[in-house]
Design a protein around this motif. Structure first.
Motif, PDB file in Angstrom:
ATOM      1  N   ARG A 254       0.830  -1.212   0.000  1.00 61.60           N
ATOM      2  CA  ARG A 254       0.000   0.000   0.000  1.00 61.60           C
ATOM      3  C   ARG A 254       0.863   1.260   0.000  1.00 61.60           C
ATOM      4  NH1 ARG A 254      -2.784   3.326   3.851  1.00 61.60           N
ATOM      5  NH2 ARG A 254      -4.863   3.890   3.095  1.00 61.60           N
ATOM      6  N   ILE A 255       1.913   1.263   0.810  1.00 58.35           N
ATOM      7  CA  ILE A 255       2.760   2.446   0.930  1.00 58.35           C
ATOM      8  C   ILE A 255       3.604   2.648  -0.325  1.00 58.35           C
ATOM      9  CG2 ILE A 255       4.708   3.410   2.234  1.00 58.35           C
ATOM     10  CD1 ILE A 255       3.374   2.104   4.729  1.00 58.35           C
ATOM     11  N   LYS A 256       4.090   1.563  -0.920  1.00 58.10           N
ATOM     12  CA  LYS A 256       4.822   1.685  -2.178  1.00 58.10           C
ATOM     13  C   LYS A 256       3.941   2.318  -3.249  1.00 58.10           C
ATOM     14  CE  LYS A 256       7.606  -1.323  -3.897  1.00 58.10           C
ATOM     15  NZ  LYS A 256       8.181  -2.598  -4.430  1.00 58.10           N
ATOM     16  N   LYS A 257       2.690   1.925  -3.298  1.00 53.23           N
ATOM     17  CA  LYS A 257       1.751   2.503  -4.263  1.00 53.23           C
ATOM     18  C   LYS A 257       1.487   3.964  -3.942  1.00 53.23           C
ATOM     19  CE  LYS A 257      -2.835   1.780  -6.284  1.00 53.23           C
ATOM     20  NZ  LYS A 257      -4.075   0.927  -6.251  1.00 53.23           N
ATOM     21  N   PHE A 258       1.323   4.271  -2.656  1.00 52.29           N
ATOM     22  CA  PHE A 258       1.062   5.651  -2.237  1.00 52.29           C
ATOM     23  C   PHE A 258       2.243   6.554  -2.581  1.00 52.29           C
ATOM     24  CE2 PHE A 258       1.419   9.038   0.943  1.00 52.29           C
ATOM     25  CZ  PHE A 258       0.175   9.649   0.813  1.00 52.29           C
ATOM     26  N   LEU A 259       3.474   6.046  -2.401  1.00 48.59           N
ATOM     27  CA  LEU A 259       4.683   6.816  -2.696  1.00 48.59           C
ATOM     28  C   LEU A 259       5.111   6.685  -4.152  1.00 48.59           C
ATOM     29  CD1 LEU A 259       6.803   6.092   0.522  1.00 48.59           C
ATOM     30  CD2 LEU A 259       5.379   8.089   0.018  1.00 48.59           C
ATOM     31  N   LYS A 260       4.281   6.003  -4.946  1.00 48.52           N
ATOM     32  CA  LYS A 260       4.520   5.853  -6.385  1.00 48.52           C
ATOM     33  C   LYS A 260       5.880   5.213  -6.675  1.00 48.52           C
ATOM     34  CE  LYS A 260       1.541   9.774  -7.421  1.00 48.52           C
ATOM     35  NZ  LYS A 260       1.405  11.134  -8.021  1.00 48.52           N
ATOM     36  N   ASN A 261       6.194   4.201  -5.847  1.00 50.09           N
ATOM     37  CA  ASN A 261       7.428   3.428  -6.007  1.00 50.09           C
ATOM     38  C   ASN A 261       8.682   4.303  -5.976  1.00 50.09           C
ATOM     39  OD1 ASN A 261       6.439   0.705  -6.240  1.00 50.09           O
ATOM     40  ND2 ASN A 261       5.629   1.260  -8.252  1.00 50.09           N
ATOM     41  N   ASP A 262       8.613   5.389  -5.255  1.00 55.31           N
ATOM     42  CA  ASP A 262       9.771   6.271  -5.083  1.00 55.31           C
ATOM     43  C   ASP A 262      10.765   5.591  -4.134  1.00 55.31           C
ATOM     44  OD1 ASP A 262      11.597   8.230  -4.250  1.00 55.31           O
ATOM     45  OD2 ASP A 262      10.139   9.841  -4.487  1.00 55.31           O
ATOM     46  N   SER A 263      11.849   5.044  -4.682  1.00 60.45           N
ATOM     47  CA  SER A 263      12.802   4.277  -3.875  1.00 60.45           C
ATOM     48  C   SER A 263      13.473   5.146  -2.820  1.00 60.45           C
ATOM     49  CB  SER A 263      13.857   3.626  -4.773  1.00 60.45           C
ATOM     50  OG  SER A 263      14.559   4.616  -5.513  1.00 60.45           O
ATOM     51  N   GLY A 264      13.671   6.414  -3.117  1.00 60.51           N
ATOM     52  CA  GLY A 264      14.285   7.310  -2.147  1.00 60.51           C
ATOM     53  C   GLY A 264      13.430   7.484  -0.911  1.00 60.51           C
ATOM     54  N   ARG A 265      12.142   7.687  -1.101  1.00 66.69           N
ATOM     55  CA  ARG A 265      11.235   7.854   0.032  1.00 66.69           C
ATOM     56  C   ARG A 265      10.994   6.525   0.736  1.00 66.69           C
ATOM     57  NH1 ARG A 265       6.052  11.333  -1.276  1.00 66.69           N
ATOM     58  NH2 ARG A 265       6.044  11.415   0.995  1.00 66.69           N
ATOM     59  N   MET A 266      10.919   5.441  -0.032  1.00 67.79           N
ATOM     60  CA  MET A 266      10.715   4.122   0.584  1.00 67.79           C
ATOM     61  C   MET A 266      11.892   3.724   1.458  1.00 67.79           C
ATOM     62  SD  MET A 266       7.824   2.564   0.222  1.00 67.79           S
ATOM     63  CE  MET A 266       8.305   0.894   0.648  1.00 67.79           C
ATOM     64  N   SER A 267      13.080   4.235   1.178  1.00 64.88           N
ATOM     65  CA  SER A 267      14.260   3.869   1.952  1.00 64.88           C
ATOM     66  C   SER A 267      14.220   4.411   3.373  1.00 64.88           C
ATOM     67  CB  SER A 267      15.531   4.365   1.246  1.00 64.88           C
ATOM     68  OG  SER A 267      15.583   5.787   1.231  1.00 64.88           O
ATOM     69  N   SER A 268      13.295   5.310   3.647  1.00 65.49           N
ATOM     70  CA  SER A 268      13.149   5.837   5.008  1.00 65.49           C
ATOM     71  C   SER A 268      11.961   5.216   5.738  1.00 65.49           C
ATOM     72  CB  SER A 268      13.001   7.357   4.985  1.00 65.49           C
ATOM     73  OG  SER A 268      11.833   7.749   4.282  1.00 65.49           O
ATOM     74  N   VAL A 269      11.360   4.170   5.125  1.00 67.84           N
ATOM     75  CA  VAL A 269      10.232   3.452   5.728  1.00 67.84           C
ATOM     76  C   VAL A 269      10.663   2.023   6.000  1.00 67.84           C
ATOM     77  CG1 VAL A 269       7.796   2.844   5.524  1.00 67.84           C
ATOM     78  CG2 VAL A 269       8.668   4.871   4.325  1.00 67.84           C
ATOM     79  N   TYR A 270      10.528   1.582   7.263  1.00 74.22           N
ATOM     80  CA  TYR A 270      10.948   0.239   7.658  1.00 74.22           C
ATOM     81  C   TYR A 270       9.758  -0.546   8.192  1.00 74.22           C
ATOM     82  CZ  TYR A 270      15.524   2.539   7.530  1.00 74.22           C
ATOM     83  OH  TYR A 270      16.625   3.255   7.152  1.00 74.22           O
ATOM     84  N   PHE A 271       9.783  -1.864   7.936  1.00 70.05           N
ATOM     85  CA  PHE A 271       8.692  -2.753   8.339  1.00 70.05           C
ATOM     86  C   PHE A 271       9.256  -3.846   9.232  1.00 70.05           C
ATOM     87  CE2 PHE A 271       7.831  -0.802   4.277  1.00 70.05           C
ATOM     88  CZ  PHE A 271       6.525  -0.344   4.407  1.00 70.05           C
ATOM     89  N   ILE A 272       8.716  -3.924  10.457  1.00 72.63           N
ATOM     90  CA  ILE A 272       9.252  -4.839  11.473  1.00 72.63           C
ATOM     91  C   ILE A 272       8.134  -5.722  12.018  1.00 72.63           C
ATOM     92  CG2 ILE A 272      10.617  -5.025  13.573  1.00 72.63           C
ATOM     93  CD1 ILE A 272      11.970  -3.326  11.407  1.00 72.63           C
ATOM     94  N   ALA A 273       8.331  -7.033  11.970  1.00 78.79           N
ATOM     95  CA  ALA A 273       7.411  -7.975  12.616  1.00 78.79           C
ATOM     96  C   ALA A 273       7.923  -8.251  14.017  1.00 78.79           C
ATOM     97  CB  ALA A 273       7.311  -9.264  11.815  1.00 78.79           C
ATOM     98  N   SER A 274       7.079  -7.966  15.021  1.00 74.85           N
ATOM     99  CA  SER A 274       7.556  -8.087  16.403  1.00 74.85           C
ATOM    100  C   SER A 274       6.384  -8.171  17.363  1.00 74.85           C
ATOM    101  CB  SER A 274       8.425  -6.867  16.744  1.00 74.85           C
ATOM    102  OG  SER A 274       8.718  -6.809  18.121  1.00 74.85           O
ATOM    103  N   ASP A 275       6.668  -8.761  18.506  1.00 75.92           N
ATOM    104  CA  ASP A 275       5.758  -8.729  19.644  1.00 75.92           C
ATOM    105  C   ASP A 275       5.828  -7.332  20.259  1.00 75.92           C
ATOM    106  OD1 ASP A 275       4.420  -8.980  22.038  1.00 75.92           O
ATOM    107  OD2 ASP A 275       5.646 -10.635  22.797  1.00 75.92           O
TER     108      ASP A 275
END
Length: 311
Positions: free
Chosen positions: A83-104
């Protein structure tokens, strides 16, 4: 009180919000969050959205320097990343500041004093022991950091009416949580207030939200009109905490603590630590993250760091 874990691996959380079924609730939360974030300089700050779901609220904090989305569900995080990649229009520069963590949520793989802001929306009602989670929030927040918390309000207007009419056995005025179904807890406001204050979190603002959550009223006068009145209520009458949900803005005071993270666009290496030993230096490879101290290894797959289980 037996609280069953919510299984978001086998349930697509997007279905809960699809077809604008909860457009009023969604917008009520956004109105409150925008008010709480108003005037805050996001550019050089690090925000953690803990219990992020599928990234529903991402566009409300998209201007932060670093954004860390944490959820216990891999499925939720995959949907959030798409969803966020689509929202940011696959802008790799902006995506590089977004991290996804699976955790308790009760054992965050995050270094102390790293977060400028922590956001928790529609999450703690799934926790049987929120005390542990608030300990984690206080640990990862920087001195002076902000904590935005939404929780389900046990002492809401509808519950009070039901109790007075004899249609509800548990008093909405008693301090213990109210279990709704198998996976949700509603909390008395004073109980939550006491927990955050015990951890050095000073409540600076309180907003009662979704105050007109009545299905019939969504049809007439309609959602658009309801939201107009919702804005007015949030601004003028939030001190009357009778809504089904409450938003808090808290500031953390930790005298003598120094920030372990910098500012602006923060590297993930400076944010994460081992979920097992909690103090290990991590070695980042393409598909794995390994703790130098205890040897625990975690997977990185589809852009998601999985700290729920070691390899």
């Amino acid at each position: 009180m037996n609280l069953r874990n919510t299984d978001y691996e086998n349930y697509d959380y997007r279905e809960f919000w699809e077809n604008n079924k909860r457009l009023y609730e969604d917008n009520s939360e956004r109105i409150a969050l925008r008010r709480l974030l108003a005037g805050f300089n996001k550019k050089d700050k690090v925000i953690f959205d803990i219990g992020c779901g599928y990234g529903r609220l991402f566009n409300e904090y998209k201007d932060f320097g670093t954004m860390v989305l944490i959820d216990s569900s891999i499925n939720n995080l995959k949907n959030a990343r798409r969803r966020i990649k689509k929202f940011l229009k696959n802008d790799s520069g902006r995506m590089s500041s977004v991290y996804f963590i699976a955790s308790d949520a009760n054992n965050l793989p995050v270094k102390p004093d790293c977060a400028d802001v922590v956001l928790t929306v529609r999450m703690i009602h799934h926790l049987g022991n929120p005390e542990k989670y608030f300990d984690e929030v206080a640990r990862i927040l920087k001195n002076g950091g902000l904590y935005f918390l939404e929780f389900a309000n046990k002492r809401n207007f509808k519950n009070i009416l039901k109790f007075l009419a004899g249609r509800m056995e548990v008093s909405p005025f008693s301090p213990e949580p109210l279990q709704v179904g198998e996976t949700i807890l509603n909390f008395h406001p004073f109980y939550i207030y006491s927990l955050v204050k015990e951890r050095g979190l000073l409540i600076k603002k309180l907003i009662s939200i979704s105050n007109l959550r009545i299905n019939l009223m969504k049809k007439f006068p309609g959602t658009k009109t309801l939201l107009l009145f919702e804005r007015m209520y949030q601004k003028l009458f939030s001190f009357i905490t009778l809504g089904p949900s409450i938003f808090l803005k808290c500031v953390l005071g930790k005298p003598g603590h120094e920030d372990s993270c910098g500012g602006g666009k923060e590297k993930i290496e400076n944010i994460l630590t081992c979920a097992s030993c909690r103090n290990g230096t991590l070695i980042f490879d393409k598909d794995t993250v390994k703790c130098r101290s205890c040897g625990r290894t975690y997977k990185k797959e589809d852009g998601i760091y999985n700290f729920k289980a070691g390899i």
